[in-house]
Motif scaffolding. Structure first.
Motif, short mmCIF file in Angstrom:
data_model
loop_
_atom_site.label_atom_id
_atom_site.label_comp_id
_atom_site.label_asym_id
_atom_site.label_seq_id
_atom_site.Cartn_x
_atom_site.Cartn_y
_atom_site.Cartn_z
N LYS A 8 0.79 -1.05 0.27
CA LYS A 8 0.09 -0.07 -0.04
C LYS A 8 0.88 1.20 0.05
O LYS A 8 1.90 1.35 1.08
CB LYS A 8 -1.05 0.08 1.26
CG LYS A 8 -1.96 1.19 1.14
CD LYS A 8 -3.24 0.50 1.95
CE LYS A 8 -4.47 1.32 1.34
NZ LYS A 8 -5.72 1.19 2.17
N ASN A 9 0.56 1.93 -0.95
CA ASN A 9 1.29 3.54 -1.12
C ASN A 9 2.96 2.98 -1.36
O ASN A 9 3.93 3.90 -1.20
CB ASN A 9 1.32 4.15 -0.05
CG ASN A 9 -0.08 4.59 0.26
OD1 ASN A 9 -0.76 5.22 -0.64
ND2 ASN A 9 -0.47 4.92 1.61
N ILE A 10 3.19 1.73 -2.03
CA ILE A 10 4.47 1.22 -2.45
C ILE A 10 4.10 0.88 -3.83
O ILE A 10 3.56 -0.07 -4.33
CB ILE A 10 4.94 0.24 -1.63
CG1 ILE A 10 5.41 1.34 -0.28
CG2 ILE A 10 6.37 -0.23 -2.19
CD1 ILE A 10 6.07 0.19 0.86
N ASP A 125 2.44 5.95 6.21
CA ASP A 125 1.46 5.48 5.23
C ASP A 125 1.76 4.32 4.46
O ASP A 125 0.98 3.69 3.60
CB ASP A 125 0.53 6.49 4.61
CG ASP A 125 1.75 7.04 3.53
OD1 ASP A 125 2.92 6.87 3.63
OD2 ASP A 125 1.17 7.63 2.42
N LYS A 126 3.00 3.98 4.50
CA LYS A 126 3.48 2.75 3.62
C LYS A 126 3.50 1.49 4.28
O LYS A 126 3.87 1.29 5.47
CB LYS A 126 5.03 3.14 3.03
CG LYS A 126 5.17 4.60 2.06
CD LYS A 126 6.34 4.80 1.67
CE LYS A 126 6.51 5.77 0.64
NZ LYS A 126 5.87 7.06 1.12
N ASN A 143 11.69 1.44 -4.76
CA ASN A 143 11.12 2.47 -4.21
C ASN A 143 11.83 3.47 -3.44
O ASN A 143 11.40 4.46 -2.81
CB ASN A 143 9.75 2.13 -3.21
CG ASN A 143 8.74 1.60 -4.20
OD1 ASN A 143 7.80 2.51 -4.57
ND2 ASN A 143 8.86 0.34 -4.25
#
Length: 225
Positions: A8-10, A125-126, A143
């Protein structure tokens, strides 16, 4: 490499290997690349608001099907995940994840003894979770997320041949302990909890005789074989 990845968010879109699949459910990116060796036990169901992922072999599948009077394993598994004691009812070498879109809870789990590992990374948030440590390193490096070597993990491996607790070679990556499951609560991946669903008891049982104990060990050995 084989395994699955949940992020998520990655960004994991670059994971494009042969015979692999990627899914997107409620903001979660899921990458799946598993062996077909145990395809009769493996469960994959990805749809809007719901995920059922089981990777591995289930040794008591036949017993569960007979007990629940069900003929299709995938259907029975989707019922089992709704039970509060899941995945303690399963026996075998497995791991996986389930997502309930109504409750907004994503649960990942490993088996009772942890021989099917699950690794996780959380930062703000990752979120990144995988059954393959190499995938973890590959994604975080892609990333541009910096990692720090864990000297304690190196000492453990050199001294004992394995690592203690949840540590790995990178301080930012942790391993889910045997008999535990991890719940990600909400959509922001910032709230999570680790729950132990199984723990081997070391309490002595003095209520049985030596012959009864030998018989119990023999029965357990036969069942395991």
């Amino acid at each position: 490499m084989y395994g699955w990845v949940i992020a998520k968010n990655i960004d994991i879109s670059f994971l494009d290997e042969s015979n692999t699949k990627q899914y997107f459910v409620d903001g979660y990116n899921i990458f799946v690349n598993v062996m077909n060796k145990f395809e009769k036990d493996t469960v994959f169901r990805f749809e809007k608001g719901k995920i059922c992922l089981l990777d591995g072999v289930i040794l008591n599948k036949k017993e569960l099907l007979e007990e629940k009077r069900e003929s299709i394993w995938q259907k029975l598994f989707e019922k089992l995940v709704l039970q509060e004691n899941f995945p303690s009812v399963l026996r075998g070498c497995f791991n996986g994840g389930i997502y309930d879109g109504n409750k907004k809870v994503f649960t990942v789990y490993t088996n009772h003894v942890g021989d099917r590992p699950v690794y996780y990374y959380f930062h703000k948030d990752k979120m990144l979770i995988s059954s393959n440590y190499n995938y973890m390193l590959k994604v975080l490096k892609y990333n541009s997320i910096s990692l720090t070597a864990d000297e304690m993990a190196v000492k453990c491996m050199l001294t004992y041949g394995y690592m203690l607790e949840d540590i790995t070679f990178c301080k930012e990556i942790h391993r889910l302990l045997p008999g535990t499951k991890l719940n990600i609560i909400g959509n922001n991946a910032e709230r999570y909890e680790i729950i132990r669903y199984y723990q081997i008891s070391n309490k002595e049982n003095l209520s049985m005789t030596e012959d009864e104990a030998i018989e119990l060990v023999d029965q357990s050995f036969r069942k395991a074989v």
